[in-house]
Write an enzyme that holds these catalytic residues in place. Structure first.
Site, PDB file in Angstrom:
ATOM      1  N   ASP A 101       0.863  -1.186   0.000  1.00 54.56           N
ATOM      2  CA  ASP A 101       0.000   0.000   0.000  1.00 54.56           C
ATOM      3  C   ASP A 101       0.902   1.239   0.000  1.00 54.56           C
ATOM      4  O   ASP A 101       1.898   1.283   0.722  1.00 54.56           O
ATOM      5  CB  ASP A 101      -0.895  -0.011   1.249  1.00 54.56           C
ATOM      6  CG  ASP A 101      -2.082   0.930   1.126  1.00 54.56           C
ATOM      7  OD1 ASP A 101      -3.230   0.444   1.174  1.00 54.56           O
ATOM      8  OD2 ASP A 101      -1.872   2.158   0.972  1.00 54.56           O
ATOM      9  N   TYR A 147     -14.120   7.305 -13.652  1.00 54.52           N
ATOM     10  CA  TYR A 147     -13.902   6.248 -12.664  1.00 54.52           C
ATOM     11  C   TYR A 147     -14.420   4.917 -13.210  1.00 54.52           C
ATOM     12  O   TYR A 147     -13.702   3.908 -13.250  1.00 54.52           O
ATOM     13  CB  TYR A 147     -14.613   6.619 -11.351  1.00 54.52           C
ATOM     14  CG  TYR A 147     -14.692   5.490 -10.374  1.00 54.52           C
ATOM     15  CD1 TYR A 147     -13.559   5.037  -9.724  1.00 54.52           C
ATOM     16  CD2 TYR A 147     -15.909   4.846 -10.114  1.00 54.52           C
ATOM     17  CE1 TYR A 147     -13.633   3.975  -8.836  1.00 54.52           C
ATOM     18  CE2 TYR A 147     -15.987   3.798  -9.232  1.00 54.52           C
ATOM     19  CZ  TYR A 147     -14.848   3.362  -8.596  1.00 54.52           C
ATOM     20  OH  TYR A 147     -14.918   2.307  -7.730  1.00 54.52           O
ATOM     21  N   ARG A 176     -25.803  15.466  -7.111  1.00 54.66           N
ATOM     22  CA  ARG A 176     -24.349  15.383  -7.283  1.00 54.66           C
ATOM     23  C   ARG A 176     -24.094  14.865  -8.707  1.00 54.66           C
ATOM     24  O   ARG A 176     -24.671  13.827  -9.079  1.00 54.66           O
ATOM     25  CB  ARG A 176     -23.812  14.406  -6.235  1.00 54.66           C
ATOM     26  CG  ARG A 176     -22.316  14.351  -6.104  1.00 54.66           C
ATOM     27  CD  ARG A 176     -21.888  13.521  -4.913  1.00 54.66           C
ATOM     28  NE  ARG A 176     -22.149  12.090  -5.079  1.00 54.66           N
ATOM     29  CZ  ARG A 176     -21.769  11.151  -4.217  1.00 54.66           C
ATOM     30  NH1 ARG A 176     -21.121  11.485  -3.124  1.00 54.66           N
ATOM     31  NH2 ARG A 176     -22.049   9.875  -4.431  1.00 54.66           N
TER      32      ARG A 176
HETATM   33  N1  UFG Z   1     -25.180  10.894  -0.771  1.00 49.40           N
HETATM   34  C1  UFG Z   1     -25.843  11.932  -0.140  1.00 49.40           C
HETATM   35  N2  UFG Z   1     -25.173  12.611   0.839  1.00 49.40           N
HETATM   36  C2  UFG Z   1     -23.883  12.316   1.198  1.00 49.40           C
HETATM   37  C3  UFG Z   1     -23.211  11.259   0.535  1.00 49.40           C
HETATM   38  C4  UFG Z   1     -23.895  10.566  -0.451  1.00 49.40           C
HETATM   39  O1  UFG Z   1     -26.995  12.223  -0.426  1.00 49.40           O
HETATM   40  O2  UFG Z   1     -23.327  12.981   2.085  1.00 49.40           O
HETATM   41  C5  UFG Z   1     -25.909  10.105  -1.779  1.00 49.40           C
HETATM   42  C6  UFG Z   1     -25.226  10.053  -3.121  1.00 49.40           C
HETATM   43  O3  UFG Z   1     -25.613  11.141  -3.915  1.00 49.40           O
HETATM   44  C7  UFG Z   1     -25.696   8.702  -3.651  1.00 49.40           C
HETATM   45  C8  UFG Z   1     -25.878   7.846  -2.385  1.00 49.40           C
HETATM   46  O4  UFG Z   1     -25.964   8.779  -1.311  1.00 49.40           O
HETATM   47  O5  UFG Z   1     -26.963   8.853  -4.233  1.00 49.40           O
HETATM   48  C9  UFG Z   1     -24.706   6.924  -2.134  1.00 49.40           C
HETATM   49  O6  UFG Z   1     -23.509   7.685  -2.251  1.00 49.40           O
HETATM   50  P1  UFG Z   1     -22.066   7.143  -1.854  1.00 49.40           P
HETATM   51  O7  UFG Z   1     -21.099   8.268  -2.095  1.00 49.40           O
HETATM   52  O8  UFG Z   1     -22.103   6.552  -0.498  1.00 49.40           O
HETATM   53  O9  UFG Z   1     -21.818   5.962  -2.872  1.00 49.40           O
HETATM   54  P2  UFG Z   1     -21.918   5.942  -4.480  1.00 49.40           P
HETATM   55  O10 UFG Z   1     -23.144   5.156  -4.820  1.00 49.40           O
HETATM   56  O11 UFG Z   1     -21.803   7.285  -5.066  1.00 49.40           O
HETATM   57  O12 UFG Z   1     -20.578   5.198  -4.875  1.00 49.40           O
HETATM   58  C10 UFG Z   1     -20.207   3.963  -4.321  1.00 49.40           C
HETATM   59  C11 UFG Z   1     -18.693   3.842  -4.370  1.00 49.40           C
HETATM   60  C12 UFG Z   1     -18.221   3.821  -5.774  1.00 49.40           C
HETATM   61  C13 UFG Z   1     -18.949   2.746  -6.536  1.00 49.40           C
HETATM   62  C14 UFG Z   1     -20.444   2.913  -6.398  1.00 49.40           C
HETATM   63  C15 UFG Z   1     -21.166   1.789  -7.078  1.00 49.40           C
HETATM   64  O13 UFG Z   1     -18.082   4.933  -3.699  1.00 49.40           O
HETATM   65  O14 UFG Z   1     -16.847   3.578  -5.777  1.00 49.40           O
HETATM   66  O15 UFG Z   1     -20.790   2.930  -5.040  1.00 49.40           O
HETATM   67  O16 UFG Z   1     -22.515   1.818  -6.749  1.00 49.40           O
HETATM   68  F1  UFG Z   1     -18.639   2.815  -7.829  1.00 49.40           F
END
Ligand code: UFG
Length: 323
Positions: free
Chosen positions: A31, A141, A276
């Site tokens: 790492d 990504y 977002r």
């Molecule tokens: N969200 C919020 N508020 C926050 C953080 C997130 O409303 O403070 C929402 C996001 O917009 C999204 C959902 O919560 O709709 C989940 O968001 P995350 O950031 O927890 O996760 P993502 O679904 O964006 O992404 C994750 C991983 C990625 C992967 C993806 C696949 O971080 O690496 O899941 O589904 F590709």
């Protein structure tokens, strides 16, 4: 088995290292510590601090370690950042991964296991998503992860290298010792739990006008231990190909916040914000292939059980890892 875990100081890699050590495997963690935490590396594993951009250093390390399998968790993970700085994602998630793959091939490594993502599907036409659904990523990504999936296919065809690429949905939860500590933290569940801990005044909801029942995005949350168990099953000889890892159930952002309120017993104020960029409305996995071919079965499919393990970890380590 002697196993090299790249990214073993990160969230999923540290849990995988813990479980592999529990089962008596010999684990070497590599790492860079750009994002990982030294204290997250299980003390039973040997640790090598990587410097990925010095040509030849990965090949030298691989020749010295001579693992039977490589579990390649290292990589950048932020969709939003990839829209600002795509080069970082193509360099770290494609070019650097290729260094590991080429070095593994040169040492006749038996198996290469790769962390891919639901983001390779882009905006899915149908949910639950099966592995043969069209892959049309909508951010660098997802594109970079898909490019490396294709590289793996060619290495299999030409060199006979056995690979498994897991397309993760939303990993969450913790073990007693290892949990989620990204800096900055962008993921929903840890951010909600930071509000419950009193470290943040409110959680932001990104978008309330999606075509979903309550207007917020739906995701398929999977316990990190269940996710890691699939990797351990995939070490068996003969397992090769692409597998989704999720629970097949979707929860909206509002449902996640409500589940966190129930688990923590604390009120969690939320503020509605615009969407977002790059967020698909609904991502839900069909993990039928992993269940059928790996014999995988999630032990914590219920969202509240997943959140409860994350909450226990955040309460124990409110500031995360010390480094
Ligand atoms: N969200 C919020 N508020 C926050 C953080 C997130 O409303 O403070 C929402 C996001 O917009 C999204 C959902 O919560 O709709 C989940 O968001 P995350 O950031 O927890 O996760 P993502 O679904 O964006 O992404 C994750 C991983 C990625 C992967 C993806 C696949 O971080 O690496 O899941 O589904 F590709």
């Amino acid at each position: 088995m002697r196993v090299l875990v790249t990214g073993g100081a990160g969230y999923i890699g540290s849990v995988c290292t813990e479980l592999l050590c529990d089962r008596g495997h010999e684990v070497i963690v590599y790492d860079s510590l750009w994002q990982g935490h030294r204290s997250a590396v299980d003390p039973r594993a040997r640790f090598i601090q990587g410097r990925p951009f010095e040509p030849g250093n990965i090949a030298t390390m691989m020749a010295e370690v001579r693992p039977e399998a490589v579990l390649h968790f290292a990589g950048d993970i932020l969709v939003g950042e990839s829209m600002q700085n795509p080069g970082k994602y193509f360099r770290n998630n494609v070019a650097c991964s290729l260094e590991f793959l080429e070095a593994a091939r040169a040492q006749n490594v038996r198996k290469f296991i790769f962390s891919s993502t639901a983001a390779t599907y882009g905006h899915p036409e149908q949910v639950p998503i099966t592995e043969d659904a069209p892959q049309r990523p909508v951010n660098p990504y997802g594109e970079a992860k898909l490019m490396f999936e294709r590289i793996l296919t060619w290495y299999h065809r030409i060199h006979g290298l056995e690979f498994v690429a897991f397309r993760y949905f939303n990993a969450a939860g913790a073990t007693e010792r290892h949990g989620e500590d990204h800096r900055p933290e962008t993921h929903l569940i840890p951010n909600v739990l930071k509000v419950a801990l009193g470290q943040k005044p409110h959680v932001e909801i990104y978008g309330t006008d999606y075509p979903t029942p309550d207007g917020t995005c739906i995701r398929d949350y999977i316990h990190v231990v269940d996710l890691v168990e699939a990797h351990i099953l995939a070490l068996q000889p003969g397992i090769c190909g692409f597998y989704n890892l999720g629970n097949g159930g979707g929860y909206s952002v509002r449902e996640v916040i409500a589940a966190c309120e129930r688990v923590t017993g604390r009120r969690i104020p939320a503020v509605e914000k615009p969407r977002r960029p790059g967020d698909p409305p609904r991502l839900v996995a069909s993990a039928a292939r992993a269940m059928r071919e790996l014999g995988w079965k999630p032990r914590w499919p219920a969202l509240e059980d997943i959140v409860a393990t994350a909450w226990a970890w955040h309460q124990k380590y409110p500031d995360g890892y010390p480094d």
